[in-house]
Enzyme design. Sequence first.
Site, short mmCIF file in Angstrom:
data_model
loop_
_atom_site.label_atom_id
_atom_site.label_comp_id
_atom_site.label_asym_id
_atom_site.label_seq_id
_atom_site.Cartn_x
_atom_site.Cartn_y
_atom_site.Cartn_z
N CYS A 1 63.05 21.25 3.52
CA CYS A 1 64.29 21.83 4.04
C CYS A 1 64.84 20.99 5.21
CB CYS A 1 64.07 23.29 4.44
SG CYS A 1 65.61 24.24 4.55
N HIS B 1 62.28 25.56 -0.81
CA HIS B 1 61.04 26.08 -0.25
C HIS B 1 59.97 26.27 -1.33
CE1 HIS B 1 62.49 27.05 3.88
NE2 HIS B 1 63.65 27.01 3.25
N GLU C 1 56.92 26.78 -0.86
CA GLU C 1 55.92 27.75 -0.41
C GLU C 1 56.41 29.18 -0.57
OE1 GLU C 1 58.85 28.08 2.64
OE2 GLU C 1 58.12 26.38 1.52
#
Length: 385
Positions: free
Chosen positions: A269, A359, A361
């Site tokens: 990001c 993202h 994760e």
Amino acid sequence: MTTSHQGNPSQRKGALPAVLVLEDGRVFRGRAYGAVGTTFGEAVFSTGMTGYQETLTDPSYHRQVVVMTAPHVGNTGVNDEDPESSRIWVAGYVVRDPARTPSNWRSRRSLDEELERQGVVGISGVDTRALTRHLRERGAMRVGIFSGATLPEEAAMLEQVRQAPEMAGADLSAEVATKETYVVPAVGEKKYTVAAIDLGIKGMTPHRMAERGIEVHVLPATATVEDVYAVNPDGVFFSNGPGDPSTADHPVAVMREVLERKTPLFGICFGNQILGRALGFGTYKLKYGHRGINQPVQDRTTGKVEVTAHNHGFAVDAPLDGPADTPYGRVEVSHVCLNDDVVEGLRLLDRPAFSVQYHPEAAAGPHDAAYLFDRFVSLMEGQRA
């Protein structure tokens, strides 16, 4: 910037009026939700139908007023296991139909109660579909939420909104990052050590690395190159975070030193935007950004399309057509958003470095891109070999 007044919850809920005022003069009226008071920020919308607790606690939302496009919010309440950081970071919260009573076996309190407890001013009963369409047409803009028994005149509220700071030019990462280094130990056998620069890191990120045998040293945003290499890292990670990447000169300088030393590097990001700047590319502000958990991205190295989680209002201005030359060798755009062709990833061809704009994760999901942590491990394995 928020001022809140707790008041009597029984009097406040569903009774006190609230007004949302956009900087272009558009006004939406509703009811107080969460804390009662006044708040300002940048109005953005999130398209996720779930994961509101993770959204609220994502440091990347610092100084943003989040509009939820899903009509029903708060159904599962708030638990103590899912936050991505130690607090709620959004400047304000906008929902259409808040849950009257949360229902989930892990719920400890309602979303309304949690917003009130942390002093986050919100508004409910708003036509969020109309508000989202307005932001799509006009772009993200400054906004104010005003709630209470008595409210200023609309002209006075609009003037306050227009005096609030803009997101463009905002240097915010140091405001949300850790002040002290901390360590997330590897799960099971320790295989690698990673220095992670915290620009607004989410709790799930070091956890995903720890699951792969990585001991993660999370460093402040102000960490120097000497701080990074003091932990003797096998790899260096640059996290997500809020603000305008054009202001992030210090992280860019640190990243260039990492590239010079050819240490395996991974950015997510804000970290992707930092890599773009380090390579010599510009960044720019998107009209209304990408936010939510249902964004289609193509991995151009495999052709695979992933459903991904996003939270970014800025993007890297890199060429999509073939490798480009940089001071650190050739780089290619590795991932692209299928909605609008925005650059969603970069990969160096001559050094062990890559990044993605979204993202991998993601909690509560999707998990289509979790393989990127394995790619990072492969880079570190290759460097050792």
